[in-house]
Design a protein around this motif. Structure first.
Motif, PDB file in Angstrom:
ATOM      1  N   GLU A 107     -34.198   5.172  -4.375  1.00  0.00           N
ATOM      2  CA  GLU A 107     -33.335   4.857  -3.245  1.00  0.00           C
ATOM      3  C   GLU A 107     -33.318   6.022  -2.257  1.00  0.00           C
ATOM      4  O   GLU A 107     -33.391   5.819  -1.045  1.00  0.00           O
ATOM      5  N   GLN A 130     -36.195  -5.727  -4.097  1.00  0.00           N
ATOM      6  CA  GLN A 130     -34.770  -5.414  -4.175  1.00  0.00           C
ATOM      7  C   GLN A 130     -34.461  -4.280  -3.212  1.00  0.00           C
ATOM      8  O   GLN A 130     -35.200  -3.287  -3.163  1.00  0.00           O
ATOM      9  N   THR A 132     -31.116  -1.929  -1.928  1.00  0.00           N
ATOM     10  CA  THR A 132     -29.723  -1.572  -2.166  1.00  0.00           C
ATOM     11  C   THR A 132     -28.919  -1.596  -0.870  1.00  0.00           C
ATOM     12  O   THR A 132     -29.477  -1.600   0.228  1.00  0.00           O
ATOM     13  N   GLU A 133     -27.609  -1.575  -1.017  1.00  0.00           N
ATOM     14  CA  GLU A 133     -26.721  -1.555   0.139  1.00  0.00           C
ATOM     15  C   GLU A 133     -26.975  -0.342   1.023  1.00  0.00           C
ATOM     16  O   GLU A 133     -26.994  -0.450   2.252  1.00  0.00           O
ATOM     17  N   ARG A 158     -29.140  -6.481  -0.841  1.00  0.00           N
ATOM     18  CA  ARG A 158     -27.684  -6.391  -0.992  1.00  0.00           C
ATOM     19  C   ARG A 158     -27.125  -5.753   0.273  1.00  0.00           C
ATOM     20  O   ARG A 158     -27.631  -4.731   0.734  1.00  0.00           O
TER      21      ARG A 158
END
Length: 163
Positions: A107, A130, A132-133, A158
């Motif tokens: 990340e 995927q 992440t926020e 997300r």
């Protein structure tokens, strides 16, 4: 660690006097050797390959880097520093496959790249399986409408309340 330094010293001697074509051939051979045995390599062995590949990445033409990026991007235990170098390349053809697919980028890696690279880089990141926020926040903030659209269409994204 000394094993990888020794190998790098030998490669440096071979590479420093040879043509770009020869350096590209060395990169391809090292990458092929890694990929052939990737599933059987332990962390220390992957690290040795990483040292060697990083040493070569800065000394070869874009076409070879694109090939390397495409071959390493889906490898579960691909050399991390090599992936980071490829992902940070200003040329999206080099960076794109790794940004879009590599499970080895963290990340933090993605955030750092999203903060500094082009909209094309952001678009590649927005296509990951995927997101992440924290990453989507930066992509929404810095990216174009096409980046935002891809994020919204990506079921693996997300979103934070801020996004």
């Amino acid at each position: 660690m000394s094993e990888s330094r020794s190998l790098i010293a030998e490669l440096e001697a071979a590479v420093s006097s040879d043509s770009p074509r020869k350096r590209t051939e060395i990169l391809r051979r090292v990458a092929a050797l890694f990929l052939h045995d990737a599933g059987r390599l332990n962390t220390k062995q992957v690290s040795v390959f990483d040292d060697v590949l990083v040493h070569l990445v800065g000394r070869v033409e874009a076409k070879a880097l694109i090939e390397l990026s495409e071959s390493l991007c889906v490898t579960a235990n691909a050399p991390v520093e090599t992936l980071r170098r490829l992902a940070n390349d200003d040329r999206i053809a080099v960076a794109g496959p790794v940004l879009a697919q590599s499970p080895r980028l963290t990340e933090t890696d993605l955030i750092d790249i999203a903060k500094s690279k082009s909209d094309d880089h952001l678009l590649a990141i927005s296509g990951r399986r995927q997101i992440t926020e924290a990453v989507s926040d930066i992509l929404m903030d810095r990216g174009s409408a096409r980046v935002a659209r891809r994020l919204v269409e990506n079921s693996g994204t997300r979103f934070s309340n801020a996004s």
